[in-house]
Scaffold this motif. Structure first.
Motif, PDB file in Angstrom:
ATOM      1  N   GLU A 115       6.333 -13.520 -33.676  1.00 11.23           N
ATOM      2  CA  GLU A 115       5.450 -13.596 -32.514  1.00 11.23           C
ATOM      3  C   GLU A 115       4.899 -12.215 -32.144  1.00 11.23           C
ATOM      4  OE1 GLU A 115       6.882 -15.634 -29.026  1.00 11.23           O
ATOM      5  OE2 GLU A 115       8.004 -17.051 -30.253  1.00 11.23           O
ATOM      6  N   ILE A 116       5.547 -11.174 -32.633  1.00 11.98           N
ATOM      7  CA  ILE A 116       5.186  -9.807 -32.255  1.00 11.98           C
ATOM      8  C   ILE A 116       4.479  -9.137 -33.426  1.00 11.98           C
ATOM      9  CG2 ILE A 116       6.063  -7.597 -31.415  1.00 11.98           C
ATOM     10  CD1 ILE A 116       8.582  -9.187 -30.490  1.00 11.98           C
ATOM     11  N   GLU A 117       3.210  -8.818 -33.235  1.00  3.90           N
ATOM     12  CA  GLU A 117       2.422  -8.223 -34.313  1.00  3.90           C
ATOM     13  C   GLU A 117       2.590  -6.700 -34.328  1.00  3.90           C
ATOM     14  OE1 GLU A 117      -1.590  -9.669 -34.447  1.00  3.90           O
ATOM     15  OE2 GLU A 117      -0.928 -11.725 -34.122  1.00  3.90           O
ATOM     16  N   TRP A 118       3.806  -6.288 -34.655  1.00  8.60           N
ATOM     17  CA  TRP A 118       4.125  -4.857 -34.748  1.00  8.60           C
ATOM     18  C   TRP A 118       4.504  -4.556 -36.181  1.00  8.60           C
ATOM     19  CZ3 TRP A 118       3.669  -0.838 -31.461  1.00  8.60           C
ATOM     20  CH2 TRP A 118       4.204   0.372 -31.893  1.00  8.60           C
ATOM     21  N   TYR A 119       3.597  -3.900 -36.879  1.00  7.50           N
ATOM     22  CA  TYR A 119       3.833  -3.496 -38.263  1.00  7.50           C
ATOM     23  C   TYR A 119       2.748  -2.499 -38.657  1.00  7.50           C
ATOM     24  CZ  TYR A 119       0.715  -7.537 -38.511  1.00  7.50           C
ATOM     25  OH  TYR A 119      -0.289  -8.439 -38.271  1.00  7.50           O
ATOM     26  N   PRO A 120       2.987  -1.738 -39.715  1.00  6.12           N
ATOM     27  CA  PRO A 120       2.009  -0.720 -40.117  1.00  6.12           C
ATOM     28  C   PRO A 120       0.788  -1.331 -40.795  1.00  6.12           C
ATOM     29  CG  PRO A 120       3.842  -0.746 -41.656  1.00  6.12           C
ATOM     30  CD  PRO A 120       4.187  -1.704 -40.548  1.00  6.12           C
ATOM     31  N   LYS A 121      -0.337  -0.653 -40.610  1.00  4.38           N
ATOM     32  CA  LYS A 121      -1.566  -0.961 -41.345  1.00  4.38           C
ATOM     33  C   LYS A 121      -2.002   0.340 -42.002  1.00  4.38           C
ATOM     34  CE  LYS A 121      -2.850  -4.755 -38.421  1.00  4.38           C
ATOM     35  NZ  LYS A 121      -3.622  -5.220 -37.301  1.00  4.38           N
ATOM     36  N   PRO A 138      -0.099  -0.793 -33.467  1.00  3.50           N
ATOM     37  CA  PRO A 138      -0.730  -1.147 -32.191  1.00  3.50           C
ATOM     38  C   PRO A 138      -0.462  -0.054 -31.154  1.00  3.50           C
ATOM     39  CG  PRO A 138       0.481  -3.014 -33.070  1.00  3.50           C
ATOM     40  CD  PRO A 138       0.836  -1.823 -33.917  1.00  3.50           C
ATOM     41  N   PRO A 139      -1.264  -0.016 -30.099  1.00  9.85           N
ATOM     42  CA  PRO A 139      -1.057   1.007 -29.063  1.00  9.85           C
ATOM     43  C   PRO A 139       0.266   0.808 -28.319  1.00  9.85           C
ATOM     44  CG  PRO A 139      -2.771  -0.530 -28.395  1.00  9.85           C
ATOM     45  CD  PRO A 139      -2.404  -0.874 -29.805  1.00  9.85           C
ATOM     46  N   LYS A 140       0.718   1.892 -27.720  1.00  9.83           N
ATOM     47  CA  LYS A 140       1.984   1.903 -26.980  1.00  9.83           C
ATOM     48  C   LYS A 140       2.022   0.810 -25.912  1.00  9.83           C
ATOM     49  CE  LYS A 140       4.673   5.350 -24.424  1.00  9.83           C
ATOM     50  NZ  LYS A 140       4.642   6.746 -23.961  1.00  9.83           N
ATOM     51  N   GLU A 141       0.901   0.527 -25.283  1.00  7.21           N
ATOM     52  CA  GLU A 141       0.835  -0.492 -24.224  1.00  7.21           C
ATOM     53  C   GLU A 141       1.208  -1.874 -24.756  1.00  7.21           C
ATOM     54  OE1 GLU A 141      -1.073   3.050 -23.267  1.00  7.21           O
ATOM     55  OE2 GLU A 141      -1.728   1.705 -24.883  1.00  7.21           O
ATOM     56  N   TYR A 142       0.890  -2.153 -26.010  1.00 11.46           N
ATOM     57  CA  TYR A 142       1.226  -3.440 -26.618  1.00 11.46           C
ATOM     58  C   TYR A 142       2.735  -3.659 -26.616  1.00 11.46           C
ATOM     59  CZ  TYR A 142       1.715  -7.149 -30.088  1.00 11.46           C
ATOM     60  OH  TYR A 142       2.059  -8.319 -30.729  1.00 11.46           O
ATOM     61  N   ILE A 143       3.482  -2.657 -27.059  1.00  8.03           N
ATOM     62  CA  ILE A 143       4.934  -2.815 -27.130  1.00  8.03           C
ATOM     63  C   ILE A 143       5.549  -2.817 -25.738  1.00  8.03           C
ATOM     64  CG2 ILE A 143       5.572  -0.399 -27.460  1.00  8.03           C
ATOM     65  CD1 ILE A 143       7.112  -3.476 -29.138  1.00  8.03           C
ATOM     66  N   LYS A 144       4.981  -2.062 -24.814  1.00  7.95           N
ATOM     67  CA  LYS A 144       5.503  -2.059 -23.448  1.00  7.95           C
ATOM     68  C   LYS A 144       5.390  -3.440 -22.808  1.00  7.95           C
ATOM     69  CE  LYS A 144       5.401   2.702 -22.048  1.00  7.95           C
ATOM     70  NZ  LYS A 144       5.126   3.583 -20.942  1.00  7.95           N
ATOM     71  N   LYS A 145       4.350  -4.183 -23.127  1.00  2.00           N
ATOM     72  CA  LYS A 145       4.209  -5.549 -22.605  1.00  2.00           C
ATOM     73  C   LYS A 145       5.333  -6.441 -23.132  1.00  2.00           C
ATOM     74  CE  LYS A 145      -0.721  -5.428 -21.742  1.00  2.00           C
ATOM     75  NZ  LYS A 145      -2.048  -5.864 -22.141  1.00  2.00           N
ATOM     76  N   TRP A 146       5.684  -6.284 -24.406  1.00  2.00           N
ATOM     77  CA  TRP A 146       6.777  -7.075 -24.977  1.00  2.00           C
ATOM     78  C   TRP A 146       8.121  -6.668 -24.376  1.00  2.00           C
ATOM     79  CZ3 TRP A 146       6.584 -11.567 -27.177  1.00  2.00           C
ATOM     80  CH2 TRP A 146       5.405 -11.977 -27.780  1.00  2.00           C
ATOM     81  N   VAL A 147       8.286  -5.382 -24.119  1.00  2.00           N
ATOM     82  CA  VAL A 147       9.519  -4.906 -23.475  1.00  2.00           C
ATOM     83  C   VAL A 147       9.663  -5.552 -22.104  1.00  2.00           C
ATOM     84  CG1 VAL A 147      10.630  -2.863 -22.443  1.00  2.00           C
ATOM     85  CG2 VAL A 147       9.687  -2.739 -24.759  1.00  2.00           C
ATOM     86  N   ALA A 148       8.566  -5.593 -21.353  1.00  2.00           N
ATOM     87  CA  ALA A 148       8.602  -6.208 -20.020  1.00  2.00           C
ATOM     88  C   ALA A 148       8.824  -7.715 -20.125  1.00  2.00           C
ATOM     89  CB  ALA A 148       7.303  -5.915 -19.274  1.00  2.00           C
ATOM     90  N   LYS A 149       8.082  -8.370 -21.007  1.00  2.00           N
ATOM     91  CA  LYS A 149       8.176  -9.828 -21.158  1.00  2.00           C
ATOM     92  C   LYS A 149       9.585 -10.262 -21.562  1.00  2.00           C
ATOM     93  CE  LYS A 149       5.974 -13.677 -23.546  1.00  2.00           C
ATOM     94  NZ  LYS A 149       4.930 -14.077 -24.492  1.00  2.00           N
ATOM     95  N   GLY A 150      10.201  -9.515 -22.460  1.00  2.00           N
ATOM     96  CA  GLY A 150      11.539  -9.855 -22.933  1.00  2.00           C
ATOM     97  C   GLY A 150      12.659  -9.304 -22.070  1.00  2.00           C
ATOM     98  N   ARG A 151      12.313  -8.620 -20.978  1.00  2.00           N
ATOM     99  CA  ARG A 151      13.295  -7.994 -20.088  1.00  2.00           C
ATOM    100  C   ARG A 151      14.267  -7.136 -20.898  1.00  2.00           C
ATOM    101  NH1 ARG A 151      12.494  -8.628 -15.150  1.00  2.00           N
ATOM    102  NH2 ARG A 151      14.627  -8.458 -14.442  1.00  2.00           N
ATOM    103  N   VAL A 152      13.707  -6.412 -21.841  1.00  2.00           N
ATOM    104  CA  VAL A 152      14.489  -5.608 -22.777  1.00  2.00           C
ATOM    105  C   VAL A 152      15.250  -4.502 -22.066  1.00  2.00           C
ATOM    106  CG1 VAL A 152      14.347  -4.074 -24.775  1.00  2.00           C
ATOM    107  CG2 VAL A 152      12.998  -6.188 -24.708  1.00  2.00           C
ATOM    108  N   THR A 153      14.631  -3.853 -21.076  1.00  2.00           N
ATOM    109  CA  THR A 153      15.300  -2.756 -20.380  1.00  2.00           C
ATOM    110  C   THR A 153      16.591  -3.247 -19.736  1.00  2.00           C
ATOM    111  OG1 THR A 153      13.157  -1.736 -19.972  1.00  2.00           O
ATOM    112  CG2 THR A 153      14.999  -0.947 -18.647  1.00  2.00           C
ATOM    113  N   LYS A 154      16.529  -4.363 -19.054  1.00  2.00           N
ATOM    114  CA  LYS A 154      17.723  -4.911 -18.400  1.00  2.00           C
ATOM    115  C   LYS A 154      18.791  -5.240 -19.443  1.00  2.00           C
ATOM    116  CE  LYS A 154      19.167  -8.579 -15.176  1.00  2.00           C
ATOM    117  NZ  LYS A 154      20.510  -8.636 -15.641  1.00  2.00           N
ATOM    118  N   LYS A 155      18.396  -5.878 -20.535  1.00  2.00           N
ATOM    119  CA  LYS A 155      19.348  -6.247 -21.591  1.00  2.00           C
ATOM    120  C   LYS A 155      19.973  -5.001 -22.222  1.00  2.00           C
ATOM    121  CE  LYS A 155      16.827 -10.480 -22.660  1.00  2.00           C
ATOM    122  NZ  LYS A 155      15.942 -11.117 -23.647  1.00  2.00           N
ATOM    123  N   ALA A 156      19.166  -3.975 -22.440  1.00  2.00           N
ATOM    124  CA  ALA A 156      19.691  -2.745 -23.031  1.00  2.00           C
ATOM    125  C   ALA A 156      20.686  -2.075 -22.089  1.00  2.00           C
ATOM    126  CB  ALA A 156      18.547  -1.783 -23.369  1.00  2.00           C
TER     127      ALA A 156
END
Length: 144
Positions: free
Chosen positions: A33-39, A96-114
Motif C-alpha cells: 500500500e506504501i509506494e516507497w521505493y527507489p526510482k 518520494p518526498p519526505k512529506e509522503y512518508i510523514k503522512k504514513w507515519v501519522a496514519k499508522g500512528r507509528v510514533t506512538k507505537k515506537a
C-alpha cells in the motif's frame, strides 16, 4: 506487532539469499500500500553498482548487459530508507518526498507505537503523554 516470516525466493548475483519482504507489514500497514521505493534515472546513472552491493534488503538486481542496477523488488525497500539515494555519486536515485512518508507515519500512528516499544527499554520518558500521542497533523502541545 505480529512477526511475519518472509520466504526466501532465491539468491542475488552475489550469492546472498533474497527474501520477499513485501509480505511483511510496515507498522501494521500492508507493505504494497506504501509506494516507497527507489526510482533510477538511467540518463545520469554511471552504473557504479554502489546501490546494488550495499542494499541489505536486495531491492536491486544487476543487468549485466546494460551494466546498470534494476529495481527488481521495490517492496523489499524499507519504508523511510533512502540510503542508496544518499550514497549515489550521480544523484541518479529518487524517492518520494519526505512529506509522503510523514503522512504514513501519522496514519499508522507509528510514533506512538515506537514509543511503546522503546519505553520498555528506556528508564524514563522525557516526553508527556500528549507529546507521545500527537501526530504531525496536530499542533504541538503548549509548554508551560
Amino acid at each position: 506487532m505480529p512477526n511475519v516470516e518472509a520466504p526466501v525466493v532465491g539468491k542475488d548475483a552475489l550469492g546472498r539469499p533474497v527474501k520477499d519482504l513485501s509480505v511483511v507489514p510496515w507498522w501494521g500497514v500492508e507493505r504494497k500500500e506504501i509506494e516507497w521505493y527507489p526510482k533510477i534515472n538511467y540518463d545520469i546513472c554511471a552504473g557504479c553498482g554502489i546501490c546494488f552491493v550495499t542494499c541489505g534488503r536486495r531491492v536491486f538486481d544487476w543487468d549485466s548487459e546494460e551494466g546498470k542496477p534494476v529495481v527488481a523488488r521495490p517492496y523489499n525497500c524499507m519504508v523511510g530508507c533512502n540510503t542508496c539515494a544518499m550514497i549515489c555519486p550521480c544523484d541518479a536515485i529518487e524517492f518520494p518526498p519526505k512529506e509522503y512518508i510523514k503522512k504514513w507515519v501519522a496514519k499508522g500512528r507509528v510514533t506512538k507505537k515506537a514509543f511503546e516499544i522503546v519505553s520498555q527499554i528506556t528508564k524514563k520518558s522525557n516526553m508527556s503523554e500528549e507529546e507521545i500521542t500527537a501526530t504531525p497533523d496536530q499542533d504541538p502541545p503548549k509548554k508551560g
